[in-house]
Design a protein around this motif. Sequence first.
Motif, PDB file in Angstrom:
ATOM      1  N   LEU A  52       0.828  -1.208   0.000  1.00 56.65           N
ATOM      2  CA  LEU A  52       0.000   0.000   0.000  1.00 56.65           C
ATOM      3  C   LEU A  52       0.862   1.258   0.000  1.00 56.65           C
ATOM      4  CD1 LEU A  52      -2.697  -1.138   2.575  1.00 56.65           C
ATOM      5  CD2 LEU A  52      -2.915  -1.028   0.094  1.00 56.65           C
ATOM      6  N   PRO A  72      -0.382  -5.264  -4.602  1.00 57.82           N
ATOM      7  CA  PRO A  72      -0.736  -5.900  -3.326  1.00 57.82           C
ATOM      8  C   PRO A  72      -1.358  -7.287  -3.519  1.00 57.82           C
ATOM      9  CG  PRO A  72      -1.441  -3.619  -3.329  1.00 57.82           C
ATOM     10  CD  PRO A  72      -0.890  -3.885  -4.681  1.00 57.82           C
ATOM     11  N   LYS A  73      -2.219  -7.414  -4.515  1.00 54.87           N
ATOM     12  CA  LYS A  73      -2.930  -8.688  -4.666  1.00 54.87           C
ATOM     13  C   LYS A  73      -1.996  -9.821  -5.084  1.00 54.87           C
ATOM     14  CE  LYS A  73      -4.559  -7.757  -9.383  1.00 54.87           C
ATOM     15  NZ  LYS A  73      -3.762  -8.221 -10.385  1.00 54.87           N
ATOM     16  N   PHE A  81      -7.355  -4.319   9.069  1.00 57.88           N
ATOM     17  CA  PHE A  81      -7.106  -2.942   9.468  1.00 57.88           C
ATOM     18  C   PHE A  81      -7.695  -2.637  10.843  1.00 57.88           C
ATOM     19  CE2 PHE A  81      -7.142  -3.118   4.898  1.00 57.88           C
ATOM     20  CZ  PHE A  81      -6.126  -2.270   4.495  1.00 57.88           C
ATOM     21  N   PHE A  87     -17.023  -3.552   4.007  1.00 55.86           N
ATOM     22  CA  PHE A  87     -17.873  -2.729   3.154  1.00 55.86           C
ATOM     23  C   PHE A  87     -19.267  -2.612   3.758  1.00 55.86           C
ATOM     24  CE2 PHE A  87     -14.699  -4.833   0.480  1.00 55.86           C
ATOM     25  CZ  PHE A  87     -13.987  -3.701   0.124  1.00 55.86           C
ATOM     26  N   HIS A  89     -22.190  -1.634   2.858  1.00 55.78           N
ATOM     27  CA  HIS A  89     -23.439  -1.951   2.160  1.00 55.78           C
ATOM     28  C   HIS A  89     -23.573  -3.428   1.850  1.00 55.78           C
ATOM     29  CE1 HIS A  89     -20.206  -1.219  -0.598  1.00 55.78           C
ATOM     30  NE2 HIS A  89     -20.783  -2.086  -1.403  1.00 55.78           N
ATOM     31  N   MET A  90     -22.529  -4.208   2.175  1.00 55.30           N
ATOM     32  CA  MET A  90     -22.594  -5.640   1.867  1.00 55.30           C
ATOM     33  C   MET A  90     -22.900  -6.424   3.135  1.00 55.30           C
ATOM     34  SD  MET A  90     -19.252  -6.278  -0.434  1.00 55.30           S
ATOM     35  CE  MET A  90     -18.733  -5.151  -1.703  1.00 55.30           C
ATOM     36  N   PHE A  98     -15.714 -11.248  -0.676  1.00 48.44           N
ATOM     37  CA  PHE A  98     -15.387 -10.164  -1.611  1.00 48.44           C
ATOM     38  C   PHE A  98     -14.262 -10.517  -2.579  1.00 48.44           C
ATOM     39  CE2 PHE A  98     -13.184  -6.186  -2.738  1.00 48.44           C
ATOM     40  CZ  PHE A  98     -14.220  -5.559  -3.391  1.00 48.44           C
ATOM     41  N   ILE A 102     -14.491 -10.841  -6.653  1.00 50.42           N
ATOM     42  CA  ILE A 102     -13.630 -10.042  -7.528  1.00 50.42           C
ATOM     43  C   ILE A 102     -12.891 -10.935  -8.527  1.00 50.42           C
ATOM     44  CG2 ILE A 102     -11.477  -8.706  -7.483  1.00 50.42           C
ATOM     45  CD1 ILE A 102     -13.787  -7.071  -6.684  1.00 50.42           C
ATOM     46  N   ARG A 150      -8.777 -15.577   1.513  1.00 48.38           N
ATOM     47  CA  ARG A 150      -7.741 -15.320   0.507  1.00 48.38           C
ATOM     48  C   ARG A 150      -6.653 -16.372   0.567  1.00 48.38           C
ATOM     49  NH1 ARG A 150      -6.279 -10.178  -1.768  1.00 48.38           N
ATOM     50  NH2 ARG A 150      -4.706 -11.603  -2.254  1.00 48.38           N
TER      51      ARG A 150
ATOM     52  N   LEU B 241     -11.119   1.572   2.830  1.00 48.25           N
ATOM     53  CA  LEU B 241     -11.951   0.700   2.011  1.00 48.25           C
ATOM     54  C   LEU B 241     -11.295   0.488   0.646  1.00 48.25           C
ATOM     55  CD1 LEU B 241     -15.629   1.817   2.696  1.00 48.25           C
ATOM     56  CD2 LEU B 241     -14.365  -0.125   3.609  1.00 48.25           C
ATOM     57  N   GLU B 243      -8.114   0.664   0.128  1.00 44.58           N
ATOM     58  CA  GLU B 243      -6.928  -0.172   0.338  1.00 44.58           C
ATOM     59  C   GLU B 243      -7.324  -1.636   0.464  1.00 44.58           C
ATOM     60  OE1 GLU B 243      -4.138   3.194   2.431  1.00 44.58           O
ATOM     61  OE2 GLU B 243      -5.036   1.666   3.690  1.00 44.58           O
ATOM     62  N   ALA B 244      -8.417  -1.868   1.186  1.00 45.62           N
ATOM     63  CA  ALA B 244      -8.887  -3.242   1.314  1.00 45.62           C
ATOM     64  C   ALA B 244      -9.216  -3.811  -0.062  1.00 45.62           C
ATOM     65  CB  ALA B 244     -10.114  -3.296   2.221  1.00 45.62           C
ATOM     66  N   ALA B 245      -9.867  -2.991  -0.888  1.00 44.77           N
ATOM     67  CA  ALA B 245     -10.219  -3.449  -2.235  1.00 44.77           C
ATOM     68  C   ALA B 245      -8.959  -3.709  -3.055  1.00 44.77           C
ATOM     69  CB  ALA B 245     -11.104  -2.416  -2.924  1.00 44.77           C
ATOM     70  N   ALA B 246      -7.947  -2.863  -2.887  1.00 45.68           N
ATOM     71  CA  ALA B 246      -6.707  -3.046  -3.646  1.00 45.68           C
ATOM     72  C   ALA B 246      -6.029  -4.349  -3.252  1.00 45.68           C
ATOM     73  CB  ALA B 246      -5.764  -1.873  -3.398  1.00 45.68           C
ATOM     74  N   ILE B 247      -6.068  -4.656  -1.957  1.00 44.14           N
ATOM     75  CA  ILE B 247      -5.431  -5.894  -1.510  1.00 44.14           C
ATOM     76  C   ILE B 247      -6.162  -7.107  -2.061  1.00 44.14           C
ATOM     77  CG2 ILE B 247      -5.117  -7.317   0.550  1.00 44.14           C
ATOM     78  CD1 ILE B 247      -4.094  -4.861   1.960  1.00 44.14           C
ATOM     79  N   GLU B 248      -7.476  -6.987  -2.182  1.00 45.86           N
ATOM     80  CA  GLU B 248      -8.239  -8.101  -2.748  1.00 45.86           C
ATOM     81  C   GLU B 248      -8.077  -8.167  -4.260  1.00 45.86           C
ATOM     82  OE1 GLU B 248      -9.807 -10.265  -0.935  1.00 45.86           O
ATOM     83  OE2 GLU B 248      -9.678  -9.252   1.001  1.00 45.86           O
ATOM     84  N   GLY B 249      -7.458  -7.171  -4.848  1.00 40.75           N
ATOM     85  CA  GLY B 249      -7.193  -7.224  -6.287  1.00 40.75           C
ATOM     86  C   GLY B 249      -8.307  -6.666  -7.144  1.00 40.75           C
ATOM     87  N   ALA B 250      -9.107  -5.742  -6.606  1.00 42.69           N
ATOM     88  CA  ALA B 250     -10.202  -5.180  -7.399  1.00 42.69           C
ATOM     89  C   ALA B 250      -9.654  -4.257  -8.488  1.00 42.69           C
ATOM     90  CB  ALA B 250     -11.149  -4.405  -6.490  1.00 42.69           C
ATOM     91  N   GLN B 254     -14.162  -2.477 -10.814  1.00 39.29           N
ATOM     92  CA  GLN B 254     -14.715  -3.185  -9.651  1.00 39.29           C
ATOM     93  C   GLN B 254     -14.674  -2.304  -8.416  1.00 39.29           C
ATOM     94  OE1 GLN B 254     -12.107  -6.555 -10.026  1.00 39.29           O
ATOM     95  NE2 GLN B 254     -13.800  -7.899 -10.597  1.00 39.29           N
ATOM     96  N   TYR B 258     -17.979  -1.576  -6.347  1.00 40.82           N
ATOM     97  CA  TYR B 258     -18.179  -2.134  -5.012  1.00 40.82           C
ATOM     98  C   TYR B 258     -17.871  -1.164  -3.880  1.00 40.82           C
ATOM     99  CZ  TYR B 258     -18.691  -6.667  -7.246  1.00 40.82           C
ATOM    100  OH  TYR B 258     -19.144  -7.696  -8.010  1.00 40.82           O
ATOM    101  N   VAL B 259     -17.047  -0.172  -4.160  1.00 38.86           N
ATOM    102  CA  VAL B 259     -16.670   0.746  -3.079  1.00 38.86           C
ATOM    103  C   VAL B 259     -17.242   2.143  -3.313  1.00 38.86           C
ATOM    104  CG1 VAL B 259     -14.776   1.734  -1.755  1.00 38.86           C
ATOM    105  CG2 VAL B 259     -14.542  -0.552  -2.742  1.00 38.86           C
TER     106      VAL B 259
END
Lengths: 363, 344
Positions: A52, A72-73, A81, A87, A89-90, A98, A102, A150, B241, B243-250, B254, B258-259
């Motif tokens: 990050l 990162p992925k 964190f 999220f 809304h989910m 998630f 994705i 993951r 949020l 950053e979390a999405a980036a770690i999941e590879g969005a 996406q 989603y965010v």
Amino acid sequence: MAQVSLRNVRKSFGAVDVIKGVDIDIADGEFVVFVGPSGCGKSTLLRMIAGLEDITDGDLEIDGVRMNDRQPKDRGIAMVFQTYAIFPHMTVRENVAFGLTINKTPKAEAAAKVAEAARILQMEHLMDRKPSQLSGGQRQRVAIGRAIVRDPKVFLFDEPLSNLDAALRMDMRMEIGKLHQSLGASMIYVTHDQVEAMTLADKIVVLKDGLVMQVGTPMDLYHAPDNLFVAGFLGAPSMNFIDVKLTEMESELATVENAAMQPIKVAHKGRALSVGGRGVLGIRPQYLHPVAPSEGMLHGKVALTERLGAETVVEVMLKDGEKVIAALAEDRILAPGTEIGLRFDAAQAHLFADDATQRKAVH
Amino acid sequence: MALPGFGLIAIFIILPFFFAIALSFTNQRLISPNPTQFIGMANYSRLLGVGVTTIQPERDDEGEIIRNAAGAPEYPRLRTIIRGNPDFANLAGMREWFSWERSDEARTIVLARDVVFMKALVNTLLFVIIVAPVQATLALGLALLINQRLRGISFYRAVYFMPVVVSIVVVSLLWRFIYDGNNGLLNNMLSALTFGWFEGHDWLGDPSTALGAIMVMSIWQAVGFHMVIWLSGLQTISPTLYEAAAIEGASKAQTFRYVTWPGLRNTAVLILIVITMQAFALFAQIDVMTNGGPRDSTQTIVFQAVERGYGRQDISGGSTISVLLFLLVLTISLIQGFLTREKT
Ligand SMILES: Nc1ncnc2c1ncn2[C@@H]1O[C@H](COP(=O)(O)OP(=O)(O)OP(=O)(O)O)[C@@H](O)[C@H]1O
Ligand SMILES: [Mg+2]
């Protein structure tokens, strides 16, 4: 499961150096805790491992592969964190799934993984709720669940429990410990909380101002701190520091004394000390025992007592005006103003070279 | 504490509001020697009256349809049929609004008691339906671009926001020059871009382009305002949020899906309602640029309300239009509120 290694890693934000050359090796399946005062760069270091934050200089390797420029992925990590970052809304199920959504994982496989995570974290009954209907601890569970599915090589936690109240923190701490045992993955965990650090860690890394102060097992750090900073940072109440003068140096032991203390011999461990010079003697409050004034190695008057039930914390004003703290493992009444002596085992005292910058540990 | 504020609101907003409702049931004029009379719903029926009729083409003595030179059938003039004909008493006083040929044998005509108001109504709805989504989308696009951490980004922010600060009247005047048929900026630019092939167009003088031109200009003018609202919505989304999405590879798409978009829900509702209301209130641009013309192609509801109330001193007519506008906006807001409600 993976080894992580940091080689002379640096980070600058503009002209400000935040991480100033850090080397850390993390073995396969190890639980490593980063501790240090606020602003020392723990989060930054963790975020660099996560990808990050860019790494300004140095190398990050996971399983022998250089990761500096990977997304990162693609690093095989998962991160939890402090603010949960789930999220809103989910539903819980969607949050946990998630990453799978994705990556367009087949439905059946995704459902199985999510169910497994829910089972591990005992939150099957929460799966259809929205985050707003969850407590803080449950939310953090969801975030951990999202990390678990993951199937990462390395888990990264940034103060995951600091938004929870004390009782819940203890529960979650134990759960994270169990999780580590059952998953066997490497974990890197940033915290302010000494108890978390001491109980969870296989290895603690103490950081200060972007530099590693000491790396070792919790007991290494507690019983054999390398420097004044580590000595003062770990342990509660924190270690007493007494200014002393060196009168004699032998191969292993040095003789030290001051106005409130008779000469004693302590191990100097080859530190930068010289006869006639000054040093700092460190003694943990738990190793100071009150005795009759005549039998004491340190002499003074009781300034304050705090009775905590199982423990009594006594502040003693020494003859030379310095204050030391003694923690007694019993309930005891000591009236302020009473003359008192304190004894300790010289083998449990540490002698450090004086260094004003390390003296005051920030908690 | 709240009393002075409430007093002001009462005097300047609530009172006129009920005044308008009351006036819409009378024949009050701005200045008139005659006493005001209660006339019930007459104002409303005068504005909203519509009717439909079908007419046959004219036939010659053998019963053949009379056709003009182009072969199209010829119809009698509507007026000659309706006027003084007791069969069409309900259509008396109406004028043709629009019509279409059903077959070769008949023509359906929609009549309205107040054709200009009907045109204003349609134009306003058209304006809302086109401007609201286009403006909201454009503003969101700009906000997403501007929300990046780039050097000099605040310069662009200021530039996009500038038209909002300038009075709409000034902006309208400027755009009159841009749209000018002879030497307008737009014509010059188009002709330069096409190497002289484009010969110029009187954008505001042509009934088929006038409303479109005003839409473009209105979108341009207010897009910065809505961009800022979107921007404030974007800033409320926690960076972790992302950053979390980036770690999941969005991917970018996406991440937006989603965010960002779910995080903008409330902002979207707000913007939709604000834009809709602003669009319904379309007036200044019309007043400065076209005065409702050419051939009523840019009439709008508010423009009509003002024109009748003050231009023709028909206060009750203007009030009636205002009340109708209020009901229209209220209905649409309620529908929007219902469609975008929080589903639990
Ligand atoms: N994006 C940034 N730009 C500039 N400076 C930053 C940035 N992020 C962090 N810093 C600085 O880097 C230093 C280390 O920050 P970091 O967040 O890593 O501290 P920390 O050890 O996690 O502290 P805490 O325990 O309070 O979370 C701080 O002095 C902070 O001000
Ligand atoms: Mg931090």
